[in-house]
Scaffold this active site. Sequence first.
Site, short mmCIF file in Angstrom:
data_model
loop_
_atom_site.label_atom_id
_atom_site.label_comp_id
_atom_site.label_asym_id
_atom_site.label_seq_id
_atom_site.Cartn_x
_atom_site.Cartn_y
_atom_site.Cartn_z
N ASP A 77 33.99 42.63 34.47
CA ASP A 77 34.48 43.68 34.59
C ASP A 77 33.90 44.82 34.12
O ASP A 77 33.12 44.42 33.08
CB ASP A 77 35.97 43.66 34.43
CG ASP A 77 36.92 44.80 34.80
OD1 ASP A 77 36.51 45.65 35.83
OD2 ASP A 77 37.97 45.12 34.14
N ASN A 133 40.54 44.47 45.59
CA ASN A 133 39.61 45.61 45.59
C ASN A 133 39.51 46.22 46.67
O ASN A 133 38.74 47.57 46.88
CB ASN A 133 37.99 44.86 45.23
CG ASN A 133 38.24 44.49 43.67
OD1 ASN A 133 37.39 43.55 43.29
ND2 ASN A 133 38.77 45.49 42.90
C1 IPE Z 1 39.10 42.21 38.55
O1 IPE Z 1 38.80 43.51 38.04
C2 IPE Z 1 38.16 41.93 39.76
C3 IPE Z 1 36.99 41.64 39.73
C4 IPE Z 1 36.06 41.60 38.52
C5 IPE Z 1 36.19 41.37 40.93
P1 IPE Z 1 39.24 44.61 38.27
O2 IPE Z 1 38.70 45.94 37.81
O3 IPE Z 1 39.64 44.93 39.85
O4 IPE Z 1 40.99 44.39 37.64
P2 IPE Z 1 42.01 45.37 37.42
O5 IPE Z 1 42.08 46.49 38.41
O6 IPE Z 1 41.20 46.38 36.19
O7 IPE Z 1 43.14 44.75 36.91
C1 IPE Z 2 33.87 45.21 38.21
O1 IPE Z 2 33.96 46.52 37.68
C2 IPE Z 2 33.22 44.86 39.38
C3 IPE Z 2 34.23 44.89 40.60
C4 IPE Z 2 35.53 44.90 40.45
C5 IPE Z 2 33.84 44.70 42.00
P1 IPE Z 2 34.71 47.60 37.87
O2 IPE Z 2 34.10 48.24 39.41
O3 IPE Z 2 36.21 47.36 37.91
O4 IPE Z 2 34.41 48.50 36.88
P2 IPE Z 2 35.51 49.28 35.76
O5 IPE Z 2 36.62 48.24 35.56
O6 IPE Z 2 36.13 50.41 36.86
O7 IPE Z 2 34.76 49.78 34.82
MG MG Z 3 37.48 46.85 36.72
#
Ligand code: IPE
Ligand code: IPE
Ligand code: MG
Length: 237
Positions: free
Chosen positions: A15, A63
Site C-alpha cells: 500500500d 479496488n
Molecule cells: C489494500 O489497499 C489493497 C491492495 C494493496 C491491493 P487499499 O488502498 O485498497 O486499502 P484501503 O482502501 O486503504 O483500506
Molecule cells: C496500493 O497503493 C496499490 C493498490 C491498491 C492497487 P494505493 O493505490 O492504495 O496507494 P495509496 O494507499 O492511495 O497511497
Molecule cells: Mg491504499
Amino acid sequence: MSANNLPRHIAIIMDGNGRWARNLGMTRIRGHIRGVNSVRDITTECARKHLEQLTLYAFSKENWSRPRYEIGLLMRLLKRYLIKERPTIKDNNIRFTVIGQIEGLPEDVRKEIAINIEESKSNTGMILCLALNYGGRAEIVDAAKAIASDVAKGEMSLDEIDEDTFKHHMYTADMRDPDLLIRTGGDMRISNFLLWEISYAELWVTPVYWPDFKKEHLEEAIREYGSRERRYGGLIE
Ligand code: IPE
Ligand code: IPE
Ligand code: MG
C-alpha cells in the site's frame, strides 16, 4: 536467527503507491509504475532467502470502486508485469500462482496469468502468489457456497463440516497460512485480505510507502518476526 524463527510464508499488503507519488508532486499512476520495481526486488530477495511462499495483495475486489482511468492503468500495468517478469520467475525457479476471482479480470490479463502459471508449474522454488480481484469475505462466501453444494448433492453431511473443510475450500486450499503479514503505507488495517488465513499471522506495519520498500525493510520485518513468541492461544514452557 534459527531457521525456526524465519517466516516460511510472508504476505504483503502493498500500500501507499498513490501517497508516495503525491508527496513527490506526481500523479498516482507514477506511484503504481514505481511500485512494480518493489515487487521485482522483494520477490527476488524472498526467492533468494528460500522463502516457501510470498503472497502479494495486488488488486482487491473493492479496488473496482476507483476511477476508471486508474483501474485501466492498473490492468495494463498488471499485464505488462506478467509478461516482463517471466525471466525473473524462470531465473529464480519461482512457481507462479494467483488467488481471487480471476474470472472477473479482463480476458487479456487472464491469458497472461495462464501462461505464467503453465510456464512455471514445474519450478521447485518459492511460490509467488498474486492476490487479484481478491476479497477475504468473498473467499469465505465462495467456500461456504461450495461446501453447501457438496451437502446438497449428498457428497458430505452437515456434521462433517469442520475447520478443515473450510480450509480445503479456500482459494488457498493447498497453501500454508502466512506466518508474517506486512503492510506498507502505515495504515493499521487488514482491508479484507486473507481474513481466514491470517488468524495467527504476526503483523508488521511500516509507514514506508510501497515504492520505497526495499530489502532492508524486509530484513527489519523478518528480524522483528524472529523476536516474537507465537503462542497460538497456548503457553510456552
Ligand atoms: C489494500 O489497499 C489493497 C491492495 C494493496 C491491493 P487499499 O488502498 O485498497 O486499502 P484501503 O482502501 O486503504 O483500506
Ligand atoms: C496500493 O497503493 C496499490 C493498490 C491498491 C492497487 P494505493 O493505490 O492504495 O496507494 P495509496 O494507499 O492511495 O497511497
Ligand atoms: Mg491504499
